[in-house]
Design an enzyme around this catalytic site. Structure first.
Site, PDB file in Angstrom:
ATOM      1  N   ASN A   1      20.569  24.628 -17.558  1.00  0.00           N
ATOM      2  CA  ASN A   1      19.357  24.866 -18.340  1.00  0.00           C
ATOM      3  C   ASN A   1      19.502  26.005 -19.332  1.00  0.00           C
ATOM      4  OD1 ASN A   1      19.506  26.315 -15.779  1.00  0.00           O
ATOM      5  ND2 ASN A   1      17.596  27.284 -16.395  1.00  0.00           N
TER       6      ASN A   1
ATOM      7  N   CYS B   1      13.593  30.354 -15.627  1.00  0.00           N
ATOM      8  CA  CYS B   1      13.298  30.416 -14.205  1.00  0.00           C
ATOM      9  C   CYS B   1      13.361  31.843 -13.670  1.00  0.00           C
ATOM     10  CB  CYS B   1      14.275  29.541 -13.424  1.00  0.00           C
ATOM     11  SG  CYS B   1      14.234  27.813 -13.913  1.00  0.00           S
TER      12      CYS B   1
END
Length: 268
Positions: A15, A193
Site C-alpha cells: 500500500n 494505516c
C-alpha cells in the site's frame, strides 16, 4: 519456513510503495515445502486495480475490502478455499456459516458486490487512466523538485496502478502534507494505516533507506476521479512548498550524504 509453519501471509500489492508481489510463485513454493501450510494474501490494494482470482493465485485465504473498490466502508471479503481450517474468533451465533457471529451489515454487503461489479466492468478504462497520470507524476516530480526520488518499482508493470511514492531530502513529509492541504491537495506520508506515528516508515527503512531520508516520504494515490488538471496542480504547488520549507529548516539543503544519493537518483 519451518516444518510447523501454519500460515504464510503476504500482501498482493504494497500500500505504500506499490510493489506487486508474485503471490502465485510464493504459493507454489510454500505448498511445495509443506502442503499443510496455508497461504493468505491481503488483496485490499490490488482487488480494484488488478483484479484477483484466488485459484490462479494459488492461495488458501484471501481478504479484500469494499472501500478500496469505491464501495461502503465496513464491509469486507474473506475467501476461504474448501478444506482450509479456520477457527472463528467472534463467537455467539451461526451467522456467515459459523465463521463470524453477529448480524451482517446487509446494505454494506450489497454495496460491496455492486462496487466490485462496476470495478470489473470498467477495469481496463480505469487502468489506462490511472497509469497515464501515474507515469506523468513519476517522470515529472523528480524534474520539478530537486533532491526528490521515487520509491518502489520504476517498472509500472511491477507497480500498483495509481501509486506514486517519493522521498524528499531535507524536509519532513508531514510539513509538506500541511502545505499541500492548505492548497487543497490530499496526500499522505508513509502508510495511511500508521497515521499519527512520528517514526519513519518501517517499509522504507526495511528497503534500506536511511531513516532521516525516509522521514521525507510522500505518497500520492491516483483514482478514477482524478484528472490531468489535478496532476498539473500538484506539479505547480509542490516545488514551491518544498523550497519554502527547506528555507525554514535549520539543516541546509546542500549536497545529500552519499548513502542518500542512490535513492534520489533512481539507481537504488
Amino acid at each position: 519456513m519451518r516444518d510447523d509453519t501454519a500460515l504464510v501471509s503476504v500482501m498482493h500489492a504494497n500500500n505504500e510503495v506499490g510493489a506487486i508481489n508474485d503471490i502465485t510463485e510464493i504459493s507454489r513454493r510454500v505448498h511445495a515445502r509443506n502442503p499443510r501450510t496455508l497461504v493468505h494474501t491481503d488483496a485490499v490494494q490490488s482487488a480494484a486495480h488488478l483484479g484477483v482470482h484466488a485459484g490462479r493465485l494459488g492461495v488458501d485465504l484471501l481478504t479484500a475490502t469494499a472501500h478500496k473498490l469505491y464501495g461502503p466502508r465496513g464491509a469486507g471479503v474473506l475467501y476461504q478455499r474448501a478444506g482450509s481450517p479456520v477457527t472463528p474468533q467472534i463467537l455467539g451465533g451461526g451467522q456467515e456459516e459459523g465463521r463470524r457471529a453477529g448480524t451482517e451489515n446487509t446494505p454494506a454487503v450489497v454495496g460491496l458486490a455492486r462496487a466490485a461489479a462496476i470495478a470489473q466492468a470498467r477495469r481496463e478504462d480505469d487502468l489506462a487512466h490511472e497509469r497515464a497520470l501515474q507515469q506523468r507524476l513519476i517522470e515529472e516530480l523528480p524534474r520539478r523538485v530537486p533532491m526528490l526520488g521515487v520509491t518502489g518499482p520504476h517498472d509500472l508493470d511491477e507497480r500498483l496502478p495509481g501509486n506514486v511514492s517519493v522521498v524528499v531530502a531535507f524536509v519532513e513529509g508531514e510539513s509538506i502534507l500541511l502545505a499541500l492541504d492548505l492548497a487543497g491537495i490530499a496526500a499522505s506520508s508513509g502508510s495511511a494505516c500508521t497515521t499519527g506515528s512520528v517514526e519513519p516508515s518501517h517499509v522504507l527503512v526495511a528497503m534500506g533507506l536511511p531513516p532521516e531520508l525516509a522521514r521525507g516520504s510522500l505518497r500520492f494515490t491516483i483514482g478514477r476521479g482524478n484528472t490531468d488538471e489535478d496532476v498539473d496542480r500538484l506539479l505547480e504547488v509542490l516545488p514551491g512548498a518544498v523550497e519554502r520549507l527547506r528555507a525554514l529548516s535549520p539543516v541546509p539543503a546542500t549536497e545529500p550524504p552519499p548513502d542518500w544519493r542512490p535513492w534520489l537518483d533512481g539507481s537504488a
